[in-house]
Design an enzyme around this catalytic site. Structure first.
Site, PDB file in Angstrom:
ATOM      1  N   ASN A   9      48.639 -41.763 -50.167  1.00  0.00           N
ATOM      2  CA  ASN A   9      48.705 -40.341 -50.528  1.00  0.00           C
ATOM      3  C   ASN A   9      50.008 -40.054 -51.289  1.00  0.00           C
ATOM      4  O   ASN A   9      51.100 -40.167 -50.733  1.00  0.00           O
ATOM      5  CB  ASN A   9      48.614 -39.539 -49.215  1.00  0.00           C
ATOM      6  CG  ASN A   9      48.678 -38.041 -49.429  1.00  0.00           C
ATOM      7  OD1 ASN A   9      49.377 -37.547 -50.307  1.00  0.00           O
ATOM      8  ND2 ASN A   9      47.952 -37.320 -48.595  1.00  0.00           N
ATOM      9  N   LYS A  12      52.471 -37.585 -49.795  1.00  0.00           N
ATOM     10  CA  LYS A  12      53.229 -38.112 -48.645  1.00  0.00           C
ATOM     11  C   LYS A  12      54.319 -39.068 -49.119  1.00  0.00           C
ATOM     12  O   LYS A  12      55.427 -39.038 -48.599  1.00  0.00           O
ATOM     13  CB  LYS A  12      52.300 -38.850 -47.690  1.00  0.00           C
ATOM     14  CG  LYS A  12      51.430 -37.937 -46.846  1.00  0.00           C
ATOM     15  CD  LYS A  12      50.756 -38.784 -45.782  1.00  0.00           C
ATOM     16  CE  LYS A  12      49.783 -37.980 -44.954  1.00  0.00           C
ATOM     17  NZ  LYS A  12      49.080 -38.841 -43.995  1.00  0.00           N
ATOM     18  N   ASP A  69      50.817 -40.225 -38.950  1.00  0.00           N
ATOM     19  CA  ASP A  69      49.518 -39.669 -38.621  1.00  0.00           C
ATOM     20  C   ASP A  69      49.734 -38.236 -38.161  1.00  0.00           C
ATOM     21  O   ASP A  69      50.649 -37.956 -37.378  1.00  0.00           O
ATOM     22  CB  ASP A  69      48.840 -40.501 -37.520  1.00  0.00           C
ATOM     23  CG  ASP A  69      47.333 -40.333 -37.574  1.00  0.00           C
ATOM     24  OD1 ASP A  69      46.757 -40.392 -38.679  1.00  0.00           O
ATOM     25  OD2 ASP A  69      46.714 -40.122 -36.514  1.00  0.00           O
ATOM     26  N   TYR A 152      44.973 -28.330 -44.280  1.00  0.00           N
ATOM     27  CA  TYR A 152      44.797 -27.045 -43.596  1.00  0.00           C
ATOM     28  C   TYR A 152      45.889 -26.030 -43.968  1.00  0.00           C
ATOM     29  O   TYR A 152      45.976 -24.978 -43.338  1.00  0.00           O
ATOM     30  CB  TYR A 152      44.820 -27.270 -42.083  1.00  0.00           C
ATOM     31  CG  TYR A 152      43.674 -28.124 -41.561  1.00  0.00           C
ATOM     32  CD1 TYR A 152      42.440 -27.556 -41.267  1.00  0.00           C
ATOM     33  CD2 TYR A 152      43.830 -29.493 -41.363  1.00  0.00           C
ATOM     34  CE1 TYR A 152      41.387 -28.327 -40.784  1.00  0.00           C
ATOM     35  CE2 TYR A 152      42.787 -30.272 -40.879  1.00  0.00           C
ATOM     36  CZ  TYR A 152      41.572 -29.683 -40.596  1.00  0.00           C
ATOM     37  OH  TYR A 152      40.530 -30.456 -40.122  1.00  0.00           O
ATOM     38  N   LYS A 173      58.303 -25.665 -47.270  1.00  0.00           N
ATOM     39  CA  LYS A 173      57.405 -26.221 -46.236  1.00  0.00           C
ATOM     40  C   LYS A 173      58.048 -27.439 -45.566  1.00  0.00           C
ATOM     41  O   LYS A 173      58.078 -27.536 -44.342  1.00  0.00           O
ATOM     42  CB  LYS A 173      56.049 -26.604 -46.859  1.00  0.00           C
ATOM     43  CG  LYS A 173      55.103 -27.220 -45.848  1.00  0.00           C
ATOM     44  CD  LYS A 173      53.845 -27.810 -46.470  1.00  0.00           C
ATOM     45  CE  LYS A 173      53.183 -28.773 -45.489  1.00  0.00           C
ATOM     46  NZ  LYS A 173      52.097 -29.554 -46.059  1.00  0.00           N
TER      47      LYS A 173
HETATM   48  P1  IMP Z   1      46.633 -37.715 -41.807  1.00  0.00           P
HETATM   49  O1  IMP Z   1      45.949 -38.544 -40.768  1.00  0.00           O
HETATM   50  O2  IMP Z   1      48.082 -37.644 -41.656  1.00  0.00           O
HETATM   51  O3  IMP Z   1      46.225 -38.059 -43.203  1.00  0.00           O
HETATM   52  O4  IMP Z   1      46.156 -36.216 -41.600  1.00  0.00           O
HETATM   53  C1  IMP Z   1      44.912 -35.843 -41.057  1.00  0.00           C
HETATM   54  C2  IMP Z   1      44.434 -34.543 -41.688  1.00  0.00           C
HETATM   55  O5  IMP Z   1      45.349 -33.521 -41.329  1.00  0.00           O
HETATM   56  C3  IMP Z   1      44.406 -34.594 -43.214  1.00  0.00           C
HETATM   57  O6  IMP Z   1      43.146 -34.859 -43.687  1.00  0.00           O
HETATM   58  C4  IMP Z   1      44.817 -33.209 -43.609  1.00  0.00           C
HETATM   59  O7  IMP Z   1      43.657 -32.433 -43.771  1.00  0.00           O
HETATM   60  C5  IMP Z   1      45.578 -32.683 -42.429  1.00  0.00           C
HETATM   61  N1  IMP Z   1      47.010 -32.622 -42.718  1.00  0.00           N
HETATM   62  C6  IMP Z   1      47.942 -33.610 -42.598  1.00  0.00           C
HETATM   63  N2  IMP Z   1      49.152 -33.157 -42.936  1.00  0.00           N
HETATM   64  C7  IMP Z   1      48.974 -31.857 -43.285  1.00  0.00           C
HETATM   65  C8  IMP Z   1      49.866 -30.855 -43.733  1.00  0.00           C
HETATM   66  O8  IMP Z   1      51.072 -31.040 -43.907  1.00  0.00           O
HETATM   67  N3  IMP Z   1      49.312 -29.659 -43.985  1.00  0.00           N
HETATM   68  C9  IMP Z   1      47.986 -29.395 -43.829  1.00  0.00           C
HETATM   69  N4  IMP Z   1      47.126 -30.286 -43.418  1.00  0.00           N
HETATM   70  C10 IMP Z   1      47.610 -31.522 -43.142  1.00  0.00           C
END
Ligand code: IMP
Length: 197
Positions: A9, A12, A69, A152, A173
């Site tokens: 990503n 990230k 995560d 989100y 943020k």
């Molecule tokens: P991940 O496993 O860290 O990729 O995150 C899981 C899900 O949480 C992602 O698909 C995003 O929809 C959501 N997410 C992760 N970080 C954020 C953030 O900073 N803001 C809003 N949604 C997030």
């Protein structure tokens, strides 16, 4: 010290590079290795899934590996979507699908408290494993607000702020966010490790 970041990503990666700026470490992204593992995130906790990703990348690269995560935990939904945040509306769900489902589930709820939590895992070739986490509390808005950010962000307003995450600049943020807080702790950890003999 070299650290591989276990994420494809771009947002990230940018955040992580900014968070670790000035440290005596060379950051590589997993895409540098062309073929890299994308293990199934079968853990029941954010910690477990972050470790699954970092361990898989360490095994593949034999270099220190760092993953993150994140989950959104909504009190009125008993902590859901939590560890299933990325696939809340099903496998292959888009950010939009997930936000729509969340707003639908929250339609009649007056209790709107929620929190974002990020776990960062760092696995070292010598077998040591570390996790640090960051959290921010807030509320689920009644509708989408703002066009910035991802995931989100349009439906989450952090406590003490008028704006949703999607209405804030990235700098604003990151200063207060779950991931920003976890990365700050990871920075301290990496700084200490980079000074070891
Ligand atoms: P991940 O496993 O860290 O990729 O995150 C899981 C899900 O949480 C992602 O698909 C995003 O929809 C959501 N997410 C992760 N970080 C954020 C953030 O900073 N803001 C809003 N949604 C997030």
């Amino acid at each position: 010290m070299e650290i591989v970041l276990a994420t494809g990503n771009k947002d990230k990666v940018r955040e992580m590079k900014a968070a670790f700026k000035g440290l005596k470490v060379k950051l590589l992204t997993s895409s540098y290795f062309k073929i890299f593992p994308k293990p199934r995130e079968t853990g029941k906790t954010l910690e477990a899934n972050a470790l699954i990703k970092a361990r898989a990348l360490l095994k593949h690269t034999e270099l220190a590996s760092l993953s993150d995560d994140t989950g959104l935990e909504v009190a009125a939904l008993n902590g859901k979507p939590g560890v299933y945040s990325s696939r809340y509306a099903g496998y292959g769900a888009t950010y939009d699908d997930n936000c729509r489902k969340l707003l639908r589930e929250m339609k009649d709820k007056s209790r709107r408290a929620a929190s974002f939590r990020t776990v960062v895992a760092l696995c070292l070739p010598d077998g040591r494993e570390f996790t640090v986490s960051g959290k921010i509390g807030g509320v689920i808005t009644r509708g989408r607000r703002g066009l910035k950010g991802f995931g989100y962000d349009p439906v989450f307003r952090p406590s003490g702020y008028e704006k949703s995450f999607a209405e804030m600049s990235l700098v604003q943020k990151n200063r207060i966010s779950h991931r920003g807080r976890a990365l700050k702790k990871a920075r301290k950890l990496i700084n200490a490790l980079s000074k070891e003999k």
